[in-house]
Design an enzyme around this catalytic site. Structure first.
Site, PDB file in Angstrom:
ATOM      1  N   ASP A   1       0.774  -1.091  -0.020  1.00  0.00           N
ATOM      2  CA  ASP A   1       0.063   0.014   0.009  1.00  0.00           C
ATOM      3  C   ASP A   1       0.647   1.280  -0.063  1.00  0.00           C
ATOM      4  O   ASP A   1       2.103   1.309   0.317  1.00  0.00           O
ATOM      5  CB  ASP A   1      -0.940  -0.013   1.012  1.00  0.00           C
ATOM      6  CG  ASP A   1      -0.280  -0.307   2.320  1.00  0.00           C
ATOM      7  OD1 ASP A   1       0.666  -0.994   2.791  1.00  0.00           O
ATOM      8  OD2 ASP A   1      -0.804   0.376   3.448  1.00  0.00           O
TER       9      ASP A   1
ATOM     10  N   GLU B   1      -0.615  -1.876   5.331  1.00  0.00           N
ATOM     11  CA  GLU B   1       0.324  -2.019   6.475  1.00  0.00           C
ATOM     12  C   GLU B   1       0.502  -0.650   7.054  1.00  0.00           C
ATOM     13  O   GLU B   1       0.390  -0.381   8.126  1.00  0.00           O
ATOM     14  CB  GLU B   1       1.715  -2.459   5.979  1.00  0.00           C
ATOM     15  CG  GLU B   1       2.815  -2.457   6.997  1.00  0.00           C
ATOM     16  CD  GLU B   1       3.475  -0.931   7.486  1.00  0.00           C
ATOM     17  OE1 GLU B   1       3.632  -0.955   8.832  1.00  0.00           O
ATOM     18  OE2 GLU B   1       3.545  -0.117   6.869  1.00  0.00           O
TER      19      GLU B   1
END
Length: 391
Positions: free
Chosen positions: A80, A139
């Site tokens: 991400d 994350e």
């Protein structure tokens, strides 16, 4: 300990590795929005003939099954991006999406893991056991690892290994010491309620701004006067929202901050102390306090045997001078939730190069990596898996 076929495969794929990273960098997606990234990973795995399954809402779990029976080692790469405007827009691979950027290196982690997977497929006939690939979402909000664990990512896994590109270390250097690596990260919110009124009549009011300010000034003594100096801890007040107008005494004040620790006793003490300080300060002024303490990530504690294996693999693959002694960081990593399920370790691979302007802090709009570090990370992923399954 290392496999020469892996090394050769990584070297031959270096150009593709850079292209993968640049593509991912230019098309960033935020936490749990990595739809296109997930689809791209699946398409790439299809090309390699690696079976996989998608996790919900995003993410991929894939298995490379060796020809011989053995244990299962998991390799994790997060994917991400962040809500950051890219400032170094002159690079040809700059983000195409305004307000979104891979400002932490997750594009590198994903591309390194893809090429590591490609290299591992070339030695399936020699592989004893299974290599599980975890392409993890979210994350940055510390939710992705937990979501993957709930969906079976760690079922049957004997060991887990992760890598983070690190701009504060020189390119190619590898750090992975036994013990603490990343800190636990918690969030606290304190709401003070006073009594508002006209700024010209303070005697009829309870000023929430004064209460909140007193709390902010005093709460640091929890760290400086109640914690053993040899037990690292950080308490940061990052947000203070108080008042509505210049001549109105504030009735409400909201404070938000973070706590970073490595051990549970220190963590518990700070959580308890925040409530005690908030209640005491509020009582002193006749106000009220409400405290919310949210536990985020757990500390990342490297298993000794696993960390030592990382060092051995790195030294043999790249030379003993590649090893770097990086101190534990108070930053956080949700890789900790994988370590709750199986022993393992988390390594840092240096990408800082002043000649390439890649020493910017992670999460900064100028963040970039020295792409020469990509091959180091990709090979470390693959060689670690090989070494673990064959030790």
């Amino acid at each position: 300990m290392i496999n020469q076929r892996i090394k050769d495969a990584i070297t031959q794929s270096n150009g593709e590795l850079i292209e993968l990273r640049r593509k991912l960098h230019s098309e960033p997606e935020l936490s749990f929005e990595e739809v296109k990234t997930t689809a791209f990973i699946c398409e790439y795995l299809d090309g390699l003939g690696i079976p996989y399954r998608r996790t919900v809402p995003t993410g991929v779990i894939a298995d490379i099954q060796g020809m011989k029976a053995g244990k299962t080692v998991a390799l994790r790469g997060d994917m991400d991006a962040l809500s950051v405007d890219q400032l170094n827009t002159h690079v040809p691979y700059a983000s195409k999406i305004e307000g979104k950027m891979h400002a932490c290196g997750h594009d590198a982690h994903t591309s390194m893991l893809l090429i590591a997977a490609k290299a591992l497929t070339t030695i399936k006939d020699e592989l004893s056991g299974t290599v599980r690939l975890l392409f993890q979402p979210a994350e940055e909000i510390a939710q992705g690892a937990k979501a993957m664990v709930k969906q079976g990512a760690m079922e049957g896994v004997d060991n887990v290994f992760g890598i983070h590109i690190w701009s504060q270390m020189p390119t190619h250097k590898v750090a992975c010491s036994p013990g603490p690596s990343f800190a636990a990260a918690d969030i606290f919110k304190v709401h003070f309620t006073g009594k508002g009124g006209h700024g010209a009549i303070p005697q009829d009011c309870i000023d929430a701004a004064l209460v909140a300010s007193s709390f902010v000034l005093n709460i640091q003594t929890v760290i400086s006067r109640t914690i053993d100096p040899q037990s690292p801890a950080v308490l940061t007040v990052g947000k203070m929202d108080v008042g509505t107008r210049f001549n109105i005494i504030a009735e409400n004040a909201m404070i938000e901050g973070t706590v970073r620790t490595f051990d549970q006793d220190t963590r518990n003490h700070i959580e308890k102390s925040i409530t005690q300080y908030a209640d005491s300060v509020a009582a002193m002024y006749g106000a009220k306090a409400e405290v919310e303490y949210i536990r985020g990530t757990e500390p990342v504690i490297n298993d000794e045997e696993s960390a030592n294996l990382v060092q051995q693999v790195a030294a043999e693959a790249f030379g003993s001078d590649v090893l770097f002694d990086e101190k534990p960081t108070m930053g956080a990593e949700d890789f900790s939730f994988f370590l709750d399920e199986a022993p393992g370790s988390f390594a840092l691979v240096g990408s800082g190069n002043p000649n390439k302007d890649t020493e910017w802090s992670h999460h900064h709009g100028n963040f970039d990596i020295d792409e020469d570090a990509l091959a180091t990370g990709a090979e470390l992923y693959a060689q670690y898996a090989w070494a673990y399954l064959n030790k």
